[in-house]
Design a protein around this motif. Sequence first.
Motif, PDB file in Angstrom:
ATOM      1  N   HIS A 172       0.771  -1.407   0.006  1.00  0.00           N
ATOM      2  CA  HIS A 172      -0.087  -0.060   0.013  1.00  0.00           C
ATOM      3  C   HIS A 172       0.632   1.288   0.191  1.00  0.00           C
ATOM      4  O   HIS A 172       1.538   1.691   1.036  1.00  0.00           O
ATOM      5  N   ARG A 173       0.812   1.842  -1.065  1.00  0.00           N
ATOM      6  CA  ARG A 173       1.558   3.422  -1.595  1.00  0.00           C
ATOM      7  C   ARG A 173       0.400   4.447  -0.939  1.00  0.00           C
ATOM      8  O   ARG A 173       0.211   4.824  -2.421  1.00  0.00           O
ATOM      9  N   GLN A 174       1.209   5.620  -0.267  1.00  0.00           N
ATOM     10  CA  GLN A 174      -0.249   6.132  -0.960  1.00  0.00           C
ATOM     11  C   GLN A 174       0.478   7.825  -0.702  1.00  0.00           C
ATOM     12  O   GLN A 174       1.696   8.314   0.762  1.00  0.00           O
ATOM     13  N   TYR A 175       0.323   8.620  -0.924  1.00  0.00           N
ATOM     14  CA  TYR A 175       1.122   9.603  -1.131  1.00  0.00           C
ATOM     15  C   TYR A 175       0.002  11.089  -1.379  1.00  0.00           C
ATOM     16  O   TYR A 175      -0.833  11.080  -1.054  1.00  0.00           O
ATOM     17  N   VAL A 176       0.207  12.186  -1.459  1.00  0.00           N
ATOM     18  CA  VAL A 176      -0.032  13.492  -1.052  1.00  0.00           C
ATOM     19  C   VAL A 176       0.480  14.775  -1.790  1.00  0.00           C
ATOM     20  O   VAL A 176       1.076  14.182  -2.127  1.00  0.00           O
ATOM     21  N   ALA A 177      -0.799  14.797  -2.757  1.00  0.00           N
ATOM     22  CA  ALA A 177      -0.135  16.008  -3.586  1.00  0.00           C
ATOM     23  C   ALA A 177      -0.991  16.855  -3.680  1.00  0.00           C
ATOM     24  O   ALA A 177      -2.312  16.747  -3.448  1.00  0.00           O
ATOM     25  N   VAL A 178      -0.174  18.368  -4.272  1.00  0.00           N
ATOM     26  CA  VAL A 178      -1.391  19.974  -4.742  1.00  0.00           C
ATOM     27  C   VAL A 178      -1.416  19.926  -6.129  1.00  0.00           C
ATOM     28  O   VAL A 178       0.094  19.762  -6.567  1.00  0.00           O
ATOM     29  N   PRO A 211      -9.827  23.751  -9.293  1.00  0.00           N
ATOM     30  CA  PRO A 211     -10.395  23.223  -8.258  1.00  0.00           C
ATOM     31  C   PRO A 211     -10.807  21.303  -8.997  1.00  0.00           C
ATOM     32  O   PRO A 211     -10.815  21.049  -9.921  1.00  0.00           O
ATOM     33  N   MET A 212     -10.586  20.886  -8.018  1.00  0.00           N
ATOM     34  CA  MET A 212     -11.323  18.477  -8.366  1.00  0.00           C
ATOM     35  C   MET A 212     -12.470  18.970  -7.707  1.00  0.00           C
ATOM     36  O   MET A 212     -12.692  19.467  -6.623  1.00  0.00           O
ATOM     37  N   ILE A 213     -13.877  18.569  -8.002  1.00  0.00           N
ATOM     38  CA  ILE A 213     -15.316  18.318  -7.471  1.00  0.00           C
ATOM     39  C   ILE A 213     -15.390  17.063  -6.275  1.00  0.00           C
ATOM     40  O   ILE A 213     -14.606  16.554  -5.719  1.00  0.00           O
ATOM     41  N   ALA A 214     -14.629  15.563  -7.513  1.00  0.00           N
ATOM     42  CA  ALA A 214     -14.246  14.182  -6.840  1.00  0.00           C
ATOM     43  C   ALA A 214     -13.161  13.203  -7.314  1.00  0.00           C
ATOM     44  O   ALA A 214     -12.386  13.709  -7.672  1.00  0.00           O
ATOM     45  N   GLY A 215     -12.852  12.354  -6.500  1.00  0.00           N
ATOM     46  CA  GLY A 215     -11.584  11.520  -7.539  1.00  0.00           C
ATOM     47  C   GLY A 215     -12.165  10.867  -7.958  1.00  0.00           C
ATOM     48  O   GLY A 215     -13.309  10.401  -8.451  1.00  0.00           O
ATOM     49  N   SER A 216     -11.192  10.241  -8.643  1.00  0.00           N
ATOM     50  CA  SER A 216     -11.593   8.371  -9.558  1.00  0.00           C
ATOM     51  C   SER A 216      -9.976   7.915  -9.420  1.00  0.00           C
ATOM     52  O   SER A 216      -9.162   7.887  -9.008  1.00  0.00           O
ATOM     53  N   THR A 217      -9.703   7.450 -10.862  1.00  0.00           N
ATOM     54  CA  THR A 217      -8.519   6.578 -10.772  1.00  0.00           C
ATOM     55  C   THR A 217      -8.284   6.467 -12.224  1.00  0.00           C
ATOM     56  O   THR A 217      -8.909   7.245 -13.545  1.00  0.00           O
ATOM     57  N   GLU A 261      -4.965  12.998  -2.102  1.00  0.00           N
ATOM     58  CA  GLU A 261      -3.997  11.554  -1.868  1.00  0.00           C
ATOM     59  C   GLU A 261      -4.546  10.622  -3.216  1.00  0.00           C
ATOM     60  O   GLU A 261      -5.288  10.677  -3.901  1.00  0.00           O
ATOM     61  N   CYS A 262      -2.861  10.155  -3.438  1.00  0.00           N
ATOM     62  CA  CYS A 262      -3.114   9.212  -4.474  1.00  0.00           C
ATOM     63  C   CYS A 262      -2.714   8.042  -3.811  1.00  0.00           C
ATOM     64  O   CYS A 262      -1.692   7.657  -2.629  1.00  0.00           O
ATOM     65  N   ARG A 263      -3.308   7.114  -4.608  1.00  0.00           N
ATOM     66  CA  ARG A 263      -2.569   5.401  -3.993  1.00  0.00           C
ATOM     67  C   ARG A 263      -2.151   4.713  -5.539  1.00  0.00           C
ATOM     68  O   ARG A 263      -3.217   5.234  -6.848  1.00  0.00           O
ATOM     69  N   LEU A 264      -1.334   4.800  -5.602  1.00  0.00           N
ATOM     70  CA  LEU A 264      -0.220   3.642  -7.133  1.00  0.00           C
ATOM     71  C   LEU A 264      -0.416   2.038  -6.296  1.00  0.00           C
ATOM     72  O   LEU A 264      -1.067   1.445  -5.815  1.00  0.00           O
ATOM     73  N   GLU A 265      -1.041   1.542  -7.764  1.00  0.00           N
ATOM     74  CA  GLU A 265      -1.060   0.175  -7.763  1.00  0.00           C
ATOM     75  C   GLU A 265      -0.635  -0.541  -8.854  1.00  0.00           C
ATOM     76  O   GLU A 265      -0.229  -1.546  -8.384  1.00  0.00           O
ATOM     77  N   THR A 266       0.328   0.893  -9.315  1.00  0.00           N
ATOM     78  CA  THR A 266       1.258   0.287 -10.046  1.00  0.00           C
ATOM     79  C   THR A 266       2.901   1.353 -10.169  1.00  0.00           C
ATOM     80  O   THR A 266       2.225   2.230  -9.224  1.00  0.00           O
ATOM     81  N   GLY A 267       3.276   1.282 -10.379  1.00  0.00           N
ATOM     82  CA  GLY A 267       4.576   2.105  -9.836  1.00  0.00           C
ATOM     83  C   GLY A 267       5.500   1.713 -11.026  1.00  0.00           C
ATOM     84  O   GLY A 267       6.910   1.469 -10.875  1.00  0.00           O
ATOM     85  N   ARG A 268       5.149   2.690 -11.558  1.00  0.00           N
ATOM     86  CA  ARG A 268       5.726   3.668 -13.259  1.00  0.00           C
ATOM     87  C   ARG A 268       6.319   4.406 -12.700  1.00  0.00           C
ATOM     88  O   ARG A 268       6.098   5.360 -12.235  1.00  0.00           O
ATOM     89  N   THR A 269       7.503   4.537 -13.753  1.00  0.00           N
ATOM     90  CA  THR A 269       8.532   6.054 -13.392  1.00  0.00           C
ATOM     91  C   THR A 269       7.787   6.910 -13.507  1.00  0.00           C
ATOM     92  O   THR A 269       7.060   7.515 -14.297  1.00  0.00           O
ATOM     93  N   ASN A 328       1.259   2.070 -26.231  1.00  0.00           N
ATOM     94  CA  ASN A 328       2.230   1.230 -25.852  1.00  0.00           C
ATOM     95  C   ASN A 328       2.856   0.782 -24.760  1.00  0.00           C
ATOM     96  O   ASN A 328       4.082   0.725 -24.716  1.00  0.00           O
ATOM     97  N   GLY A 329       2.895   1.810 -24.084  1.00  0.00           N
ATOM     98  CA  GLY A 329       3.329   2.098 -22.737  1.00  0.00           C
ATOM     99  C   GLY A 329       2.515   0.688 -21.756  1.00  0.00           C
ATOM    100  O   GLY A 329       2.181  -0.165 -22.186  1.00  0.00           O
ATOM    101  N   ARG A 330       3.857   1.034 -20.938  1.00  0.00           N
ATOM    102  CA  ARG A 330       3.195  -0.142 -19.696  1.00  0.00           C
ATOM    103  C   ARG A 330       1.728   0.408 -18.575  1.00  0.00           C
ATOM    104  O   ARG A 330       2.248   1.977 -18.535  1.00  0.00           O
ATOM    105  N   PRO A 331       1.166  -1.001 -19.008  1.00  0.00           N
ATOM    106  CA  PRO A 331       0.008  -0.822 -17.617  1.00  0.00           C
ATOM    107  C   PRO A 331       0.501  -0.004 -16.409  1.00  0.00           C
ATOM    108  O   PRO A 331       0.767  -0.146 -15.662  1.00  0.00           O
ATOM    109  N   ALA A 332      -0.494   1.401 -16.523  1.00  0.00           N
ATOM    110  CA  ALA A 332      -0.720   2.069 -14.727  1.00  0.00           C
ATOM    111  C   ALA A 332      -2.095   2.214 -14.563  1.00  0.00           C
ATOM    112  O   ALA A 332      -2.400   2.773 -14.571  1.00  0.00           O
ATOM    113  N   ILE A 333      -1.851   2.398 -12.889  1.00  0.00           N
ATOM    114  CA  ILE A 333      -3.248   3.049 -12.240  1.00  0.00           C
ATOM    115  C   ILE A 333      -2.669   3.297 -11.352  1.00  0.00           C
ATOM    116  O   ILE A 333      -2.198   2.932 -10.296  1.00  0.00           O
ATOM    117  N   THR A 334      -3.889   5.036 -11.277  1.00  0.00           N
ATOM    118  CA  THR A 334      -3.977   5.415  -9.858  1.00  0.00           C
ATOM    119  C   THR A 334      -4.754   5.986  -9.724  1.00  0.00           C
ATOM    120  O   THR A 334      -5.628   6.532 -10.261  1.00  0.00           O
TER     121      THR A 334
END
Length: 330
Positions: free
Chosen positions: A174-180, A184-190, A231-239, A210-216
Amino acid sequence: MNADPRDEDDTELLEAEVPMHAAGRRFDQVLAEMFPDFSRSRLAEWIKSGDALLDGKQVRPREAVRGGEPVAVLVKMETETRAEPEDIPLHVLHEDEEVLVINKPAGLVVHPGAGNPRGTLVNALLHRDAKLAELPRAGIVHRLDKDTSGVMVVARTLRAHTNLVEQLSGREVHRQYVAVVAGPMIAGSTVDAPIGRHPTDRVRMAVVANGRPAITHYRVREKFRAHTVVECRLETGRTHQIRVHMAHVRHPIIGDPMYARLTQPRGATEALSEGLRAFKRQALHAEKLAFAHPATGETLTTEAGLPADMQHLLALLREDTEAFNARGGR
């Protein structure tokens, strides 16, 4: 003068017998079950190099076993890290015989490389524990960008390194990040969008077919009139994954020198305008890390509060929003 132990290979001979119930199966598969502390790729390399023998002979990884044969594995703890130890302070959040969890400050490069052979996290780790030189990348199993702050785990044994790499590849950490971010954003998503090298700028990453799968996964934590804390949670860990994905959904991270441009909200307070100009790194912090401890299997959770520069930025954004509301939204 004593020789540097990091210049010598540390080897250990492990011996066992193939279980009878494994008869007919591939040697590399059986070996992985017999010695679970080592990764399959590492064991396969030892088979090919002749450092893992079946019944006293070098065989192919796909060789079928009969059951009952003796197995000998010469474990090579090769020195893979050539960086020099340096006395660089580390903010340690957790430490035991298997793992070390730190709070990396912004500005600290993780690995030595061209232009920064010294002053890196690897140099600091080697000063704290010289035995880390025996592990791949000094025990580092994942990285943070130079200007991203926050929680990182470092393996202190080969068993822990193998286990943590497998947890990461299995998306079990479980990798959880905070970003500014801008806007203005109304709601979260994936964001489910593949990431690869930018087609024309090879320094940057981008969302490409043709990139590698990436999910945030992200959710709104705090709203301002022209910015949002997510608040961001990584499902994958791409550069650069979070940085690229936030820019892709048109909410780039404040201060990101590669994926964002400086924009000033209309009517911003002087303090906020100056603060945004002065914020020279991506406002991204690895807040929380949770994984199964390699030795006990119990969940180990560590957290690091926001660094001072991001706290100051949030204070300026709150003041600006309050001033804007006090003017009746003008």
